[in-house]
Design a protein around this motif. Structure first.
Motif, PDB file in Angstrom:
ATOM      1  N   GLY A 113      57.530  -0.473  -7.011  1.00 34.81           N
ATOM      2  CA  GLY A 113      56.628   0.163  -6.827  1.00 34.81           C
ATOM      3  C   GLY A 113      56.352   0.438  -5.691  1.00 34.81           C
ATOM      4  N   LYS A 114      56.529   0.104  -4.664  1.00 32.23           N
ATOM      5  CA  LYS A 114      56.438   0.635  -2.924  1.00 32.23           C
ATOM      6  C   LYS A 114      57.281   0.705  -2.714  1.00 32.23           C
ATOM      7  N   THR A 115      57.495   1.805  -1.265  1.00 29.16           N
ATOM      8  CA  THR A 115      59.196   2.104  -0.718  1.00 29.16           C
ATOM      9  C   THR A 115      58.582   1.671   0.320  1.00 29.16           C
ATOM     10  N   LEU A 116      59.226   0.900   1.131  1.00 29.77           N
ATOM     11  CA  LEU A 116      59.215  -0.152   2.053  1.00 29.77           C
ATOM     12  C   LEU A 116      59.614   0.421   3.406  1.00 29.77           C
ATOM     13  N   LEU A 117      61.279   1.394   2.615  1.00 26.92           N
ATOM     14  CA  LEU A 117      61.638   2.041   3.979  1.00 26.92           C
ATOM     15  C   LEU A 117      62.134   3.274   3.282  1.00 26.92           C
ATOM     16  N   ASP A 118      61.669   4.056   3.928  1.00 33.29           N
ATOM     17  CA  ASP A 118      62.336   5.440   3.602  1.00 33.29           C
ATOM     18  C   ASP A 118      63.263   6.342   4.175  1.00 33.29           C
ATOM     19  N   ASN A 119      63.650   7.172   4.086  1.00 28.45           N
ATOM     20  CA  ASN A 119      65.171   8.216   4.294  1.00 28.45           C
ATOM     21  C   ASN A 119      64.915   8.606   5.814  1.00 28.45           C
ATOM     22  N   ALA A 120      63.748   9.018   6.221  1.00 29.07           N
ATOM     23  CA  ALA A 120      63.465   8.909   7.613  1.00 29.07           C
ATOM     24  C   ALA A 120      63.666   7.175   8.278  1.00 29.07           C
ATOM     25  N   SER A 121      63.134   6.555   8.103  1.00 32.33           N
ATOM     26  CA  SER A 121      63.189   5.702   8.444  1.00 32.33           C
ATOM     27  C   SER A 121      64.571   4.992   9.116  1.00 32.33           C
ATOM     28  N   ILE A 122      65.158   5.298   7.824  1.00 32.79           N
ATOM     29  CA  ILE A 122      66.360   4.561   7.389  1.00 32.79           C
ATOM     30  C   ILE A 122      67.544   5.364   8.589  1.00 32.79           C
ATOM     31  N   ALA A 123      67.231   6.837   8.348  1.00 32.78           N
ATOM     32  CA  ALA A 123      67.513   7.804   9.494  1.00 32.78           C
ATOM     33  C   ALA A 123      67.422   7.465  11.062  1.00 32.78           C
ATOM     34  N   ARG A 124      66.392   6.712  11.102  1.00 31.38           N
ATOM     35  CA  ARG A 124      65.976   7.306  13.078  1.00 31.38           C
ATOM     36  C   ARG A 124      66.858   5.519  13.067  1.00 31.38           C
ATOM     37  N   LEU A 125      67.145   4.322  12.054  1.00 33.95           N
ATOM     38  CA  LEU A 125      67.416   3.099  12.507  1.00 33.95           C
ATOM     39  C   LEU A 125      69.281   3.200  12.541  1.00 33.95           C
ATOM     40  N   LEU A 126      69.356   4.710  12.270  1.00 29.29           N
ATOM     41  CA  LEU A 126      71.134   5.028  12.264  1.00 29.29           C
ATOM     42  C   LEU A 126      71.255   5.484  13.748  1.00 29.29           C
ATOM     43  N   GLY A 127      70.707   6.612  14.248  1.00 30.62           N
ATOM     44  CA  GLY A 127      70.879   6.640  15.544  1.00 30.62           C
ATOM     45  C   GLY A 127      71.013   7.834  15.173  1.00 30.62           C
ATOM     46  N   ARG A 128      72.035   8.866  15.912  1.00 32.75           N
ATOM     47  CA  ARG A 128      72.630  10.024  16.424  1.00 32.75           C
ATOM     48  C   ARG A 128      73.648  10.208  15.497  1.00 32.75           C
ATOM     49  N   LEU A 163      80.104   6.775   9.587  1.00 26.64           N
ATOM     50  CA  LEU A 163      79.576   7.641  10.822  1.00 26.64           C
ATOM     51  C   LEU A 163      79.085   6.738  11.708  1.00 26.64           C
ATOM     52  N   ALA A 164      78.447   5.738  11.136  1.00 19.82           N
ATOM     53  CA  ALA A 164      77.136   4.305  11.870  1.00 19.82           C
ATOM     54  C   ALA A 164      76.490   3.566  10.612  1.00 19.82           C
ATOM     55  N   ALA A 165      76.481   2.751  11.280  1.00 19.08           N
ATOM     56  CA  ALA A 165      76.107   1.304  10.848  1.00 19.08           C
ATOM     57  C   ALA A 165      74.835   0.598  11.433  1.00 19.08           C
ATOM     58  N   ALA A 166      73.809  -0.124  10.955  1.00 23.02           N
ATOM     59  CA  ALA A 166      72.434  -0.767  11.851  1.00 23.02           C
ATOM     60  C   ALA A 166      72.453  -2.133  10.740  1.00 23.02           C
ATOM     61  N   LEU A 167      71.594  -2.865  10.857  1.00 26.56           N
ATOM     62  CA  LEU A 167      71.309  -3.780  10.149  1.00 26.56           C
ATOM     63  C   LEU A 167      69.073  -3.885  10.539  1.00 26.56           C
ATOM     64  N   ALA A 168      68.722  -3.729   9.835  1.00 26.35           N
ATOM     65  CA  ALA A 168      66.918  -3.885   9.898  1.00 26.35           C
ATOM     66  C   ALA A 168      67.129  -5.344   8.468  1.00 26.35           C
ATOM     67  N   VAL A 169      65.541  -5.949   9.518  1.00 28.25           N
ATOM     68  CA  VAL A 169      64.972  -6.747   8.339  1.00 28.25           C
ATOM     69  C   VAL A 169      63.568  -6.484   8.445  1.00 28.25           C
ATOM     70  N   LEU A 170      63.221  -6.826   7.208  1.00 30.16           N
ATOM     71  CA  LEU A 170      61.818  -6.251   7.341  1.00 30.16           C
ATOM     72  C   LEU A 170      60.361  -7.274   6.464  1.00 30.16           C
ATOM     73  N   SER A 171      59.982  -7.053   7.073  1.00 27.26           N
ATOM     74  CA  SER A 171      58.422  -8.242   6.660  1.00 27.26           C
ATOM     75  C   SER A 171      58.171  -7.057   5.349  1.00 27.26           C
ATOM     76  N   PRO A 172      57.055  -8.467   4.570  1.00 23.08           N
ATOM     77  CA  PRO A 172      56.782  -7.599   2.967  1.00 23.08           C
ATOM     78  C   PRO A 172      56.076  -6.077   3.016  1.00 23.08           C
ATOM     79  N   ASP A 173      55.339  -5.679   4.256  1.00 18.93           N
ATOM     80  CA  ASP A 173      54.899  -4.727   4.539  1.00 18.93           C
ATOM     81  C   ASP A 173      55.646  -3.414   4.856  1.00 18.93           C
TER      82      ASP A 173
END
Length: 243
Positions: free
Chosen positions: A85-100, A133-143
């Motif tokens: 029920g908790k959002t760990l990674l939101d839309n804005a963070s995903i866009a930032r990780l993907l860059g321009r 158009l772009a791709a990225a990888l991300a490793v997330l901690s529990p928070d």
């Protein structure tokens, strides 16, 4: 669904649609989750060992379990990674990780859990275009904080991902080239084996199996010393736990 001895203990009458992810088992083995895709989108279904659907998570895919039994999943609208029920990674963070990325639509292409960390592949797509158009990888901690991230070359499509039990490496399946890419953590350095189609660590993290043109090659981990080869044709490789 079959046990490691071949005995069936559950049969699923799948509704109209297609399997959108691999089956993901809860840590205690009492339940599993899978993603069902249809013309209406995706949903994650949580199923008991008896085959009864306990819960449906609408608009989500790529189920993955954390050690405490919390089910994580990737939502499509808006793009995000949620757990309990908790959002760990939101839309804005995903866009930032993907860059321009320009006017593309972001989504989580794959999600995997190892220990208390989540590993995701992220893409930006545009209708009518086969490659991202772009791709990225991300490793997330529990928070939800990002422990590691890396942008990938344009047109990369990381369609499946995995994280080593010791947290020292990650791998992803590059769908365009049909090959597995292994990367050291931290730093992002490429590691052998090269030219494999699929990778999988043993549950205890002591071995790495690779599906290759030669067959299934077994390596020690983390030394990646070649130990043995099973001469069989395999596109995907996976481990089961000993009993």
């Amino acid at each position: 669904v079959f046990t490691d001895r071949g005995a069936s203990f559950a049969a699923l009458a799948r509704p109209a649609g297609y399997l959108g992810s691999q089956v993901s088992w809860s840590p205690d083995g009492s339940r599993f989750a899978y993603c069902l895709g249809s013309s209406d989108g995706f949903d994650v279904r949580l199923v008991s060992r008896a085959g009864e659907v306990e819960r449906i998570v609408d608009g989500a895919c790529s189920p993955a379990w954390l050690p405490d039994g919390t089910l994580a999943a990737a939502r499509d609208n808006p793009p995000s990674i949620v757990a309990g029920g908790k959002t760990l990674l939101d839309n804005a963070s995903i866009a930032r990780l993907l860059g321009r990325t320009g006017p593309g639509r972001q989504r989580v292409a794959a999600l995997f859990a190892s220990g208390d960390r989540l590993f995701a592949s992220l893409v930006s797509i545009r209708g009518g275009r086969e490659r991202p158009l772009a791709a990225a990888l991300a490793v997330l901690s529990p928070d939800g904080s990002v422990d590691f991230s890396a942008e990938l070359p344009r047109d990369s499509l990381p369609a499946a991902v995995g994280l080593s039990p010791d947290g020292q490496a990650l791998w992803y399946f590059e769908e365009g080239g049909g090959n597995a890419v292994l990367i050291a953590l931290p730093g992002g350095r490429r590691l052998p084996p090269f030219g494999a189609r699929w990778l999988a660590w043993s549950p205890d993290g002591a071995y790495l199996a690779a599906a290759t043109d030669e067959g299934i090659v077994l390596y020690s981990w983390p030394e990646t010393k070649r130990l043995d080869t099973v001469p069989t044709d395999a596109a995907v490789v996976a481990w089961t736990r000993s009993r």
